[in-house]
Scaffold this motif. Structure first.
Motif, short mmCIF file in Angstrom:
data_model
loop_
_atom_site.label_atom_id
_atom_site.label_comp_id
_atom_site.label_asym_id
_atom_site.label_seq_id
_atom_site.Cartn_x
_atom_site.Cartn_y
_atom_site.Cartn_z
N LEU A 1 12.94 -10.09 14.71
CA LEU A 1 11.51 -10.32 14.92
C LEU A 1 10.71 -9.05 14.61
O LEU A 1 9.69 -8.75 15.23
CB LEU A 1 11.24 -10.80 16.35
N GLY A 2 11.20 -8.31 13.62
CA GLY A 2 10.53 -7.06 13.23
C GLY A 2 9.08 -7.27 12.84
O GLY A 2 8.25 -6.38 12.98
N GLY A 3 8.77 -8.46 12.33
CA GLY A 3 7.38 -8.75 11.94
C GLY A 3 6.47 -8.81 13.15
O GLY A 3 5.40 -8.21 13.18
N ILE B 1 2.36 6.16 11.10
CA ILE B 1 2.01 4.85 11.65
C ILE B 1 3.16 3.87 11.40
O ILE B 1 3.11 3.00 10.53
CB ILE B 1 0.67 4.32 11.11
N ILE B 2 4.20 4.04 12.20
CA ILE B 2 5.46 3.32 12.01
C ILE B 2 5.26 1.80 12.14
O ILE B 2 5.77 1.02 11.34
CB ILE B 2 6.50 3.83 13.02
N GLY B 3 4.49 1.40 13.16
CA GLY B 3 4.29 -0.03 13.39
C GLY B 3 3.64 -0.69 12.18
O GLY B 3 4.07 -1.75 11.73
N GLN B 4 2.61 -0.06 11.66
CA GLN B 4 1.91 -0.67 10.53
C GLN B 4 2.77 -0.66 9.27
O GLN B 4 2.69 -1.57 8.44
CB GLN B 4 0.59 0.05 10.29
N LEU B 5 3.60 0.37 9.12
CA LEU B 5 4.51 0.41 7.97
C LEU B 5 5.57 -0.69 8.10
O LEU B 5 5.97 -1.31 7.11
CB LEU B 5 5.17 1.79 7.85
N GLN B 6 6.02 -0.90 9.32
CA GLN B 6 7.01 -1.96 9.55
C GLN B 6 6.40 -3.31 9.20
O GLN B 6 7.04 -4.16 8.60
CB GLN B 6 7.47 -1.93 11.01
N ARG B 7 5.14 -3.49 9.57
CA ARG B 7 4.48 -4.74 9.24
C ARG B 7 4.36 -4.90 7.72
O ARG B 7 4.59 -5.97 7.17
CB ARG B 7 3.09 -4.79 9.89
N TYR B 8 4.00 -3.80 7.05
CA TYR B 8 3.87 -3.85 5.59
C TYR B 8 5.19 -4.32 4.95
O TYR B 8 5.21 -5.20 4.09
CB TYR B 8 3.49 -2.47 5.05
N ALA B 9 6.29 -3.75 5.42
CA ALA B 9 7.59 -4.09 4.83
C ALA B 9 7.97 -5.53 5.12
O ALA B 9 8.34 -6.29 4.22
CB ALA B 9 8.66 -3.13 5.36
N THR B 10 7.87 -5.93 6.39
CA THR B 10 8.31 -7.28 6.75
C THR B 10 7.37 -8.33 6.16
O THR B 10 7.82 -9.37 5.69
CB THR B 10 8.41 -7.43 8.28
N ASP B 11 6.07 -8.05 6.14
CA ASP B 11 5.13 -8.99 5.52
C ASP B 11 5.44 -9.18 4.04
O ASP B 11 5.34 -10.28 3.51
CB ASP B 11 3.67 -8.51 5.68
N THR B 12 5.77 -8.06 3.38
CA THR B 12 6.06 -8.14 1.94
C THR B 12 7.24 -9.07 1.68
O THR B 12 7.19 -9.92 0.80
CB THR B 12 6.38 -6.73 1.39
N LEU B 13 8.27 -8.91 2.48
CA LEU B 13 9.46 -9.76 2.28
C LEU B 13 9.16 -11.21 2.62
O LEU B 13 9.52 -12.13 1.87
CB LEU B 13 10.63 -9.25 3.14
N MET B 14 8.48 -11.41 3.75
CA MET B 14 8.21 -12.79 4.18
C MET B 14 7.27 -13.49 3.21
O MET B 14 7.39 -14.69 2.96
CB MET B 14 7.65 -12.81 5.60
N ALA B 15 6.34 -12.73 2.61
CA ALA B 15 5.41 -13.33 1.65
C ALA B 15 6.16 -13.84 0.41
O ALA B 15 5.68 -14.73 -0.29
CB ALA B 15 4.36 -12.31 1.24
N LYS B 16 7.32 -13.25 0.17
CA LYS B 16 8.10 -13.70 -0.98
C LYS B 16 8.95 -14.92 -0.63
O LYS B 16 9.69 -15.42 -1.49
CB LYS B 16 9.01 -12.57 -1.47
N GLY B 17 8.88 -15.32 0.64
CA GLY B 17 9.65 -16.48 1.05
C GLY B 17 11.15 -16.22 1.08
O GLY B 17 11.95 -17.14 0.93
N VAL B 18 11.48 -14.94 1.29
CA VAL B 18 12.91 -14.60 1.28
C VAL B 18 13.45 -14.55 2.70
O VAL B 18 12.86 -13.88 3.56
CB VAL B 18 13.11 -13.21 0.62
N HIS B 19 14.53 -15.23 2.96
CA HIS B 19 15.26 -15.00 4.20
C HIS B 19 16.53 -14.24 3.82
O HIS B 19 17.39 -14.79 3.14
CB HIS B 19 15.60 -16.31 4.91
N PRO B 20 16.63 -13.00 4.23
CA PRO B 20 17.65 -12.14 3.64
C PRO B 20 19.06 -12.26 4.26
O PRO B 20 19.94 -11.51 3.85
CB PRO B 20 17.09 -10.74 3.86
N PHE B 21 19.25 -13.17 5.18
CA PHE B 21 20.58 -13.25 5.82
C PHE B 21 21.24 -14.59 5.50
O PHE B 21 20.56 -15.60 5.32
CB PHE B 21 20.46 -13.07 7.33
N THR B 22 22.55 -14.58 5.47
CA THR B 22 23.28 -15.83 5.23
C THR B 22 24.30 -16.01 6.35
O THR B 22 24.69 -15.04 7.02
CB THR B 22 24.02 -15.80 3.90
N ARG B 23 24.71 -17.26 6.54
CA ARG B 23 25.65 -17.56 7.62
C ARG B 23 27.08 -17.27 7.20
O ARG B 23 27.47 -17.48 6.05
CB ARG B 23 25.55 -19.04 8.00
#
Lengths: 433, 437
Positions: free
Chosen positions: B85-87, B114-136
């Motif tokens: 839930l990093g986002g 500004i670590i929090g805002q950088l974390q948001r930038y990174a996670t938002d970027t990935l989520m905006a691409k519709g990528v779920h980066p983990f597999t079962r």
């Protein structure tokens, strides 16, 4: 306020900051703006022979590398000499010199390597009233392939020959600009001197590829999918340039030959350093291309403040003052000992000194409870890496061990000066008489 | 027309435009340039203090370096591998008391990266691409019940699904997300982020969500235990502490107000008092007070019984409240609510004990919110400690096969990020238990 008036080859300028021959000095408009901003002198962008001018690419000419916050650290270019007609340049030079008699104006030249070409252009340049000429033996791209620029600068015999022609057909000072794209900078400097050069200026730009476009798979700047090596300049080349300046300044064969220092001068301090190593003045390009002509104001105020602080009343007071302290490794005092010392009050606890030492050096920094970092003198070889990686200036300092004190690392007391030439481990050591 | 001055509890005190401006993102997202400039300030510290301060131990220097080098997607993977839930954490973490407080730049210049805002930038970027980066991983055939789809439950469910287990994620409410969905100030989670994050998290697969299933009402621990190989309880704190004063019935739970606001689709229809008083000193008190003000209340007062220094809400939250026009009163406790007023008695600490001084002040109060802490609503027959389910470091409860984490369990602060860490770590232990010996 210290007087920055500098006399270089009998050419007086209100300060030692000249703009180097480059895009900022290509035409009257820019040069007038430069003088108005306060530059002490200008080396007009290189003129070629009469006739159809050279042609530049119409794609990107510059490549760059950056530091943090995209601060430009190094720039390269694939631009050629002026691409404007010779007559236009000569007329502008004449006008500008007339309007700014107190400023230095040098004309950079590059014509084919035959006496007639030089004989033809030099009287025209003489007529402009410019203060001198600079021979562009350095341009590493484009012109070199036509037998000019670095193609001349890499052959000392050619340097000498062309310099002789210039001294023959031109009455004012002749500065020879050297290329760093050679193995030993002293040889071209010696050739210039032998040819009668009044001074050398260095360095010209360094052969370089600054970056590769990983989509196009081509060097940058990329022109239609291809790239070529360009000439590298800016803050990144300063250490290379300063070494070459010092090599010429301390070479007995060229000692006393005036030097105009070029290569990454960005602040007053850079200029002071070049001049301390023996440069009579400095030439600047990338700093102006990055920040505009106004940067010279900081250079002027900074150098002046520093001179006041040190009690120097003229630039001549400190030019070459560091030259005698440039020596060969073999003469360094092997008994000189320092130890790193970390100021815990200044420390911000980033741990970079620790990990640099632990991973890549001598395991001489201890990380203690509460992120307290301490130097272990019994392991510290005084390499200075911790000082260099610390984000806080003066947080870590190198403290000299007084003579006679014990070096905990070697178990020996610090002795008197002794260098490698007499060291027992040196197979060719000379026994001290 | 209704205005902030209109007496009583009214909706529509502000125009729709003003409300939409008021409830915009607290921090506008960083664009690529801002992110690069901010990332360049990171020193890539050794054994970085920020990372130690993060309850989920995100490798902050690494993810910031990944942003510096133009790979925010890689940065997001670094973050999410520790904190799924990093986002949300990037939006709601009190970074000023966690990573950013520990940043060496705070020590150097009083201005952390500004670590929090950088974390948001990174996670938002990935989520905006519709990528779920983990597999079962390959299916294990094991079935795990996760009760409560808040941060702890979601984190636990995701990690278990990743390990190849089949997870049934129960929640008593209509939507998954827990406090992320129902309990956080709306300007910290705009554009339905909580729901989008849950949907994105579930892309891992292997998680069946069953909403409207409340432990104690619709589910029993015995049945869960017999139907599944293990049970993780993350039921949160559903109850609200009482003020125990005259007129208590006129006070509303701040969490209910916040929930109503979060679920509202039209803020112009949401009523708020002209004069609002919030009792409490934590994040919930600040969230309720600030949002009351943003809804158009004329005066909003936070009344806290101890001093500013003891306030649970961070200095950043206190400043936020003050900046929005909320009055902060300290060393006062409520004694009675009546006829649109609240009476507060001043307090003093004597011999370590807080008591009233006898001096009182009465404030107009059309609406009183209580935000003095929440309580566990069901113990499910487990051993408790300080009103919470007692767990060991791995999240094991007193009953074999049952783990617990998040706000309902002991250990750590009641923060989203702590809940995520507890859910993740319990999942690792559950995995070891069901697969091991």
């Amino acid at each position: 306020m210290a007087d920055l008036t500098t006399n270089f080859l009998g050419i007086t300028s209100p300060n030692p900051f000249w703009l180097a021959s480059a895009p900022p000095t290509d035409k009257e408009y820019n040069v007038r703006r430069a003088y108005e901003a306060g530059w002490g002198g200008v080396v007009w962008k290189t003129l070629g022979s009469e006739g159809p001018p050279v042609v530049n690419v119409s794609g990107p000419r510059y490549g760059a590398i950056w530091g943090a916050d995209r601060r430009l650290l190094g720039l390269n270019n694939i631009e050629l000499i002026t691409d404007r007609p010779l007559q236009t340049n000569l007329e502008e030079i004449t006008r500008v010199k007339k309007d700014y008699p107190d400023r230095a104006l040098i004309v950079s030249l590059m014509v084919p390597c035959d006496e007639d070409s030089w004989k033809a252009i030099l009287p025209m340049v003489e007529e402009t009233g410019a203060d001198g000429i600079e021979l562009n033996f350095g341009c590493p791209h484009g012109m070199a392939e036509r037998g000019m620029g670095a193609a001349v600068g890499q052959v000392p015999e050619y340097i000498q020959m062309v310099t002789e022609w210039c001294k023959k057909y031109y009455s004012k000072p002749v500065i020879v600009k050297l290329t760093p794209n050679i193995t030993d900078i002293r040889n071209p400097a010696r050739a210039a001197k032998a040819g009668g050069a009044d001074a050398v200026s260095l360095i010209n730009t360094i052969n370089s590829i600054t970056s590769v476009d990983l989509d196009l798979m081509a060097p940058q700047p990329t022109i239609g999918g291809k790239g070529t090596h360009g000439g590298y300049c800016g803050p990144a080349v300063k250490p290379i340039a300063m070494n070459m300046v010092a090599e010429i300044a301390r070479d007995p064969q060229t000692a006393g030959l005036p030097i105009s220092g070029i290569g990454g001068v960005t602040t007053w301090r850079d200029a002071a350093e070049f001049m301390a190593l023996g440069a009579g003045n400095v030439q600047v390009c990338t700093a102006a291309m990055t920040y505009g002509f106004k940067v010279v104001q900081e250079m002027i105020s900074g150098l002046s403040e520093w001179m006041d602080d040190k009690g120097y009343t003229s630039t001549a007071d400190f030019i070459g003052k560091a030259t005698p302290n440039v020596t060969d490794w073999q003469y360094l005092d092997l008994n000189y000992v320092t130890k790193a010392k970390i100021d815990p009050d200044a420390c911000i606890k980033c741990g970079r000194c620790y990990i640099a030492c632990e991973d890549t050096s001598h395991q001489a920094i201890l990380m203690k409870e509460g992120r307290v970092f301490e130097v272990d003198d019994s392991e510290c070889v005084a390499c200075n890496l911790c000082v260099d990686v610390c984000p806080v200036e003066d947080c870590i300092t190198m403290v000299e061990l007084p003579k006679g004190e014990l070096d905990e690392r070697t178990g020996r007391k610090r002795g008197d000066y002794a260098n490698w030439t007499t060291h027992p481990n040196n197979p060719s050591a000379q026994a001290a008489e | 027309m209704t205005t902030p001055m209109t007496p009583g509890i009214q909706s529509g005190r502000l125009s729709a435009d003003a409300l939409s401006r008021n409830f915009e993102d607290l921090h506008a997202p960083l664009d690529a340039h801002e992110a690069r400039v901010a990332a360049d300030r990171c020193y890539f510290c050794h054994d970085a203090p920020c990372m130690t301060a993060c309850p989920t131990s995100i490798d902050i220097p690494l993810f910031i370096r990944q942003i510096q080098t133009g790979t925010p997607e890689a940065a997001a993977k670094t973050i999410l591998s520790q904190n799924i839930l990093g986002g949300m954490c990037a939006r709601v973490c009190p970074t000023e008391t966690l990573c950013e407080e520990a940043c060496v730049r705070e020590e150097a210049e009083g201005k952390p990266v500004i670590i929090g805002q950088l974390q948001r930038y990174a996670t938002d970027t990935l989520m905006a691409k519709g990528v779920h980066p983990f597999t079962r991983a390959a299916p294990t055939g094991k079935s795990i019940a996760v009760v409560g789809a808040g941060p702890a439950g979601l984190s636990c469910a995701h990690r278990l699904a990743m390990k190849g287990h089949d997870v049934t994620l129960y929640d008593g409410r209509a939507k998954a997300g827990g406090l992320n969905e129902y309990g956080i100030a709306s300007y910290k989670s705009t554009n339905d982020f909580a729901a989008r994050e849950v949907a994105w998290l579930l892309e891992i697969g292997g998680i069946t969500v069953e909403t409207g299933k409340m432990l104690g009402a619709d589910l029993t621990l015995d049945a869960l235990k017999s139907d599944h190989d293990a049970v993780f309880l993350a039921v949160g704190l559903g109850g609200v502490n009482a003020l125990r004063i005259e007129g208590e019935d006129q006070a509303i739970a701040a969490v209910d107000f916040i929930e109503e606001l979060r679920q509202s689709t039209d803020l112009t229809t949401l009523p708020v008092g002209r004069n609002v008083v919030v009792i409490g000193g934590g994040m919930t008190a600040v969230d309720a007070a600030v949002q009351s003000k943003l809804l158009g209340a004329d005066t909003v007062t936070i009344a806290y019984r101890r001093s500013r220094a003891e306030m649970a809400a961070s200095p950043f939250e206190q400043d936020l409240a003050a900046a929005k026009g909320v009055r902060l009163m300290f060393n006062v406790m409520p004694t009675a609510i009546a006829d649109g007023t609240i009476t507060l008695e001043y307090t003093a600490t004597k011999d370590g004990k807080l008591s009233g001084t006898g001096e009182t002040v009465t404030l107009p109060a059309d609406q009183v919110f209580k935000a003095i802490g929440q309580t566990l609503t069901t113990d499910a027959g487990l051993k408790l400690e300080g009103g919470k389910i007692a767990v060991d470091a791995a999240g094991r409860t007193s009953l074999a096969g049952v783990w617990a984490g998040g706000d309902c369990a002991t250990g750590g602060e009641d923060l989203t990020v702590t809940a995520v860490a507890e859910g993740r770590d319990a999942a690792e232990d559950i995995h070891a238990a069901v697969m091991g010996a």
